[in-house]
Design an enzyme around this catalytic site. Sequence first.
Site, PDB file in Angstrom:
ATOM      1  N   ASP A   9      -8.675  -1.412 -10.164  1.00 48.23           N
ATOM      2  CA  ASP A   9      -9.467  -2.036  -9.107  1.00 48.23           C
ATOM      3  C   ASP A   9     -10.753  -1.237  -8.911  1.00 48.23           C
ATOM      4  O   ASP A   9     -11.827  -1.644  -9.336  1.00 48.23           O
ATOM      5  CB  ASP A   9      -8.657  -2.099  -7.811  1.00 48.23           C
ATOM      6  CG  ASP A   9      -9.472  -2.649  -6.633  1.00 48.23           C
ATOM      7  OD1 ASP A   9     -10.595  -3.133  -6.855  1.00 48.23           O
ATOM      8  OD2 ASP A   9      -8.993  -2.577  -5.489  1.00 48.23           O
ATOM      9  N   LYS A  67       0.837  -1.193   0.000  1.00 45.81           N
ATOM     10  CA  LYS A  67       0.000   0.000   0.000  1.00 45.81           C
ATOM     11  C   LYS A  67       0.879   1.253   0.000  1.00 45.81           C
ATOM     12  O   LYS A  67       1.842   1.353   0.777  1.00 45.81           O
ATOM     13  CB  LYS A  67      -0.913   0.012   1.232  1.00 45.81           C
ATOM     14  CG  LYS A  67      -1.998  -1.051   1.196  1.00 45.81           C
ATOM     15  CD  LYS A  67      -3.030  -0.757   0.117  1.00 45.81           C
ATOM     16  CE  LYS A  67      -4.183  -1.740   0.148  1.00 45.81           C
ATOM     17  NZ  LYS A  67      -5.216  -1.429  -0.853  1.00 45.81           N
ATOM     18  N   GLU A 103      -1.261  -0.680  -9.173  1.00 48.33           N
ATOM     19  CA  GLU A 103      -2.716  -0.825  -9.104  1.00 48.33           C
ATOM     20  C   GLU A 103      -3.386   0.506  -8.798  1.00 48.33           C
ATOM     21  O   GLU A 103      -3.020   1.185  -7.843  1.00 48.33           O
ATOM     22  CB  GLU A 103      -3.070  -1.856  -8.029  1.00 48.33           C
ATOM     23  CG  GLU A 103      -4.555  -2.080  -7.840  1.00 48.33           C
ATOM     24  CD  GLU A 103      -4.851  -3.152  -6.799  1.00 48.33           C
ATOM     25  OE1 GLU A 103      -5.886  -3.050  -6.119  1.00 48.33           O
ATOM     26  OE2 GLU A 103      -4.032  -4.100  -6.671  1.00 48.33           O
ATOM     27  N   ASP A 120      -0.139  -0.401  -4.656  1.00 44.50           N
ATOM     28  CA  ASP A 120      -1.555  -0.030  -4.762  1.00 44.50           C
ATOM     29  C   ASP A 120      -1.744   1.342  -4.137  1.00 44.50           C
ATOM     30  O   ASP A 120      -1.565   1.516  -2.933  1.00 44.50           O
ATOM     31  CB  ASP A 120      -2.407  -1.077  -4.041  1.00 44.50           C
ATOM     32  CG  ASP A 120      -3.897  -0.766  -4.121  1.00 44.50           C
ATOM     33  OD1 ASP A 120      -4.282   0.133  -4.880  1.00 44.50           O
ATOM     34  OD2 ASP A 120      -4.668  -1.447  -3.419  1.00 44.50           O
ATOM     35  N   LYS A 129     -12.982  -8.709  -7.565  1.00 38.77           N
ATOM     36  CA  LYS A 129     -13.312  -9.183  -6.230  1.00 38.77           C
ATOM     37  C   LYS A 129     -14.731  -9.715  -6.256  1.00 38.77           C
ATOM     38  O   LYS A 129     -15.640  -9.053  -6.763  1.00 38.77           O
ATOM     39  CB  LYS A 129     -13.177  -8.045  -5.220  1.00 38.77           C
ATOM     40  CG  LYS A 129     -11.757  -7.493  -5.128  1.00 38.77           C
ATOM     41  CD  LYS A 129     -11.647  -6.318  -4.176  1.00 38.77           C
ATOM     42  CE  LYS A 129     -10.205  -5.806  -4.119  1.00 38.77           C
ATOM     43  NZ  LYS A 129     -10.046  -4.636  -3.229  1.00 38.77           N
TER      44      LYS A 129
END
Length: 342
Positions: A190, A107, A164, A138, A214
């Site tokens: 995402d 992250k 991402e 991400d 997801k």
Amino acid sequence: MLPSLKTIRETARVVALPLRQPFRGIASREALLFEGPEGWSEFSPFVEYADDEASAWLSAGIDFAFTASPAVVRDRIMVNATVPAVGADAVAGVLDAFPGCRTAKVKVAERGQTLADDVARVAEVRRYLGPEGRIRIDANGAWNVDEAEHAIHAMCASDLEYVEQPCASVDELADIRRRIKYMGIPVAADESVRKATDPVDVARRGAVDLLVIKAQPLGGIRAALAISAEAGLPVVVSSALDTSVGIAMGAHLAASLPALEYDCGLGTAALLAADVTRSPLVPVGGSIPVQRPTVDAALLAEHEAPGERVQWWLDRLERCYALLEQRASDTGSHGWRAYRPL
């Protein structure tokens, strides 16, 4: 057909599971679990999500509990480690909880932190994994295009597998993809998939190289498979800090894909300090099994959420169920498009 709300509520249990360290600004993960003919399932949209978005998560939970999952083509899923926005000195402790994982998602762009913090964190992950490890970052759409280009350039020395959601909009993703093409670093979407009215638009417009999908936010396994097939891009199956029950849903999605080129983000049960099963789906040798965990009644009782939070979730369940009923009535369809957020 949708099962009745009464049927779902009969087995509904709400838990609050502590995390090993704060993630997404929370220290405890709440989830509503319920059981159907196929086994236990999960409804766990983050608390800040509005009902229209959360209803897709309920559609996924109902599908997993009441409908047999598609046939699988693999029985284990390679997964990545997930590194929250911790200091570089805490990276090793996080990665120790993901034994055998060759890939780490890191992250970055955390509010209140600096690019130097991100660079140091990513560099420490590279040191831990060694030269053959794979690192993906991400940003959760937090950068503008110029910030993204600068940050990716600053971290490219750590040999990034992909970045991402560096920017929020599809136009920005297309722009940053063009700008960093010379670096050979792919761009993944995402939020531009799971929060979009048209989840395939980002692929149709050629704005990214791969999709992160997801099961819960997209309305279930079949919905995510349909999106993947229509997009025609490589996909990474990921979780949303689910319990092992929700992770199992993601694992069944990953196992039913015809091709799986990337390690999946389904190792996040390792971020939980407690779970609802005695055999949590945490990585062993870098992978997790494709199976439904046995939910333990004692653990459900031990981690039951406070009474007011239980009622909050039951009220949310009722509201989201009403949305699913209305959409099914309006469209006469039970496909994934019927359950996209309004």
